[in-house]
Scaffold this motif. Structure first.
Motif, short mmCIF file in Angstrom:
data_model
loop_
_atom_site.label_atom_id
_atom_site.label_comp_id
_atom_site.label_asym_id
_atom_site.label_seq_id
_atom_site.Cartn_x
_atom_site.Cartn_y
_atom_site.Cartn_z
N GLN A 110 31.43 36.94 43.25
CA GLN A 110 32.75 37.11 42.64
C GLN A 110 33.15 38.58 42.81
O GLN A 110 32.44 39.47 42.34
CB GLN A 110 32.67 36.76 41.15
N ALA A 111 34.26 38.82 43.49
CA ALA A 111 34.75 40.19 43.66
C ALA A 111 35.09 40.77 42.30
O ALA A 111 35.79 40.14 41.51
CB ALA A 111 35.97 40.19 44.56
N PRO A 161 45.72 37.60 54.57
CA PRO A 161 46.55 38.65 53.97
C PRO A 161 46.52 38.64 52.44
O PRO A 161 46.73 39.67 51.82
CB PRO A 161 47.95 38.36 54.51
N GLU A 162 46.24 37.50 51.83
CA GLU A 162 46.21 37.44 50.36
C GLU A 162 45.05 38.26 49.79
O GLU A 162 45.04 38.58 48.60
CB GLU A 162 46.12 35.99 49.88
N MET A 163 44.10 38.64 50.62
CA MET A 163 42.95 39.41 50.14
C MET A 163 43.06 40.88 50.47
O MET A 163 42.18 41.65 50.13
CB MET A 163 41.68 38.83 50.73
N ARG A 164 44.14 41.28 51.11
CA ARG A 164 44.28 42.65 51.57
C ARG A 164 44.18 43.67 50.43
O ARG A 164 43.59 44.73 50.59
CB ARG A 164 45.62 42.81 52.30
N VAL A 221 32.81 46.13 45.02
CA VAL A 221 31.72 45.66 44.15
C VAL A 221 31.95 44.18 43.83
O VAL A 221 33.07 43.76 43.53
CB VAL A 221 31.67 46.46 42.82
N ALA A 222 30.86 43.42 43.89
CA ALA A 222 30.89 42.00 43.55
C ALA A 222 29.64 41.66 42.75
O ALA A 222 28.64 42.39 42.79
CB ALA A 222 30.96 41.14 44.81
N VAL A 223 29.70 40.55 42.03
CA VAL A 223 28.55 40.11 41.24
C VAL A 223 28.38 38.62 41.42
O VAL A 223 29.33 37.89 41.72
CB VAL A 223 28.73 40.49 39.75
N GLY A 224 27.17 38.16 41.26
CA GLY A 224 26.88 36.74 41.35
C GLY A 224 25.50 36.48 40.76
O GLY A 224 24.84 37.41 40.29
N GLN A 273 36.23 41.93 48.07
CA GLN A 273 36.02 40.62 48.70
C GLN A 273 34.91 40.71 49.75
O GLN A 273 34.12 39.77 49.90
CB GLN A 273 37.32 40.12 49.34
N SER A 274 34.85 41.83 50.45
CA SER A 274 33.76 42.03 51.41
C SER A 274 32.42 42.07 50.70
O SER A 274 31.43 41.51 51.18
CB SER A 274 33.97 43.33 52.20
#
Length: 130
Positions: free
Chosen positions: A30-31, A109-112, A19-22, A118-119
Motif C-alpha cells: 500500500q503506497a 497517468p492516474e499514479m503520476r 514509502v509503502a507498507v504491507g 506507488q513504485s
C-alpha cells in the motif's frame, strides 16, 4: 507457519523517497507517501515517524540497476540508504531489483502524483513474490 510480519518498502531517490507498507498475510503493498525533503536529517525524522506508526519488522529497499543487471551510480546510493536505515533503526533490510517498477507505472497517468510511493508498493510486492 511463521508469524505475520509488517514490511515497509522504500523507493530511494536523491530528491524523493517513496514509502509503502504491507504485511506477509496480504502479500501486497500500500503506497503511503512520497517524502520530498532538502536534507537527510529531515528525511530520517519523517521515516522514524512512519516506523513508529506502522511498526514494521522488516525493511525493503529497491535497488536500481541498468537493464542488463549491472550496477550504476544510484545502486550505490540506494545501498548506502538501506545501510543507514539498518544502522539507525536496527531493522533488517532486504534488497529488491527495481529495474522495471517505474516502467510499469509510467503508462498509468492516474499514479503520476504519487509515483514514488506507488513504485515502493511494487517493490514490496516483488519482495513478497520473491
Amino acid at each position: 507457519m511463521s508469524e505475520p510480519i509488517t514490511v515497509m518498502a522504500f523507493d530511494y531517490g536523491t530528491r524523493r523517497v517513496g514509502v509503502a507498507v504491507g504485511n506477509s498475510v496480504s502479500r501486497s503493498g500500500q503506497a503511503l507517501k512520497t517524502i520530498a525533503t532538502p536534507n537527510i536529517k529531515e528525511l530520517f525524522q519523517q521515516i522514524e515517524g512512519l516506523l513508529k506508526e506502522w511498526g514494521p519488522n522488516q525493511l525493503v529497499v529497491g535497488l536500481p540497476m541498468h537493464p542488463d543487471g549491472t550496477a550504476h551510480e544510484m545502486t550505490a546510493k540506494a545501498k548506502r540508504f538501506g545501510n543507514q536505515l539498518n544502522g539507525r533503526f536496527g531493522l533488517p533490510v532486504a534488497w529488491v531489483d527495481e529495474r522495471y517498477t517505474s516502467a510499469v507505472l509510467e503508462g498509468k497517468p492516474e499514479m503520476r502524483d504519487n509515483l514514488d510511493a506507488q513504485s515502493a508498493a511494487l517493490i514490496l510486492e516483488q519482495y513478497f513474490a520473491g
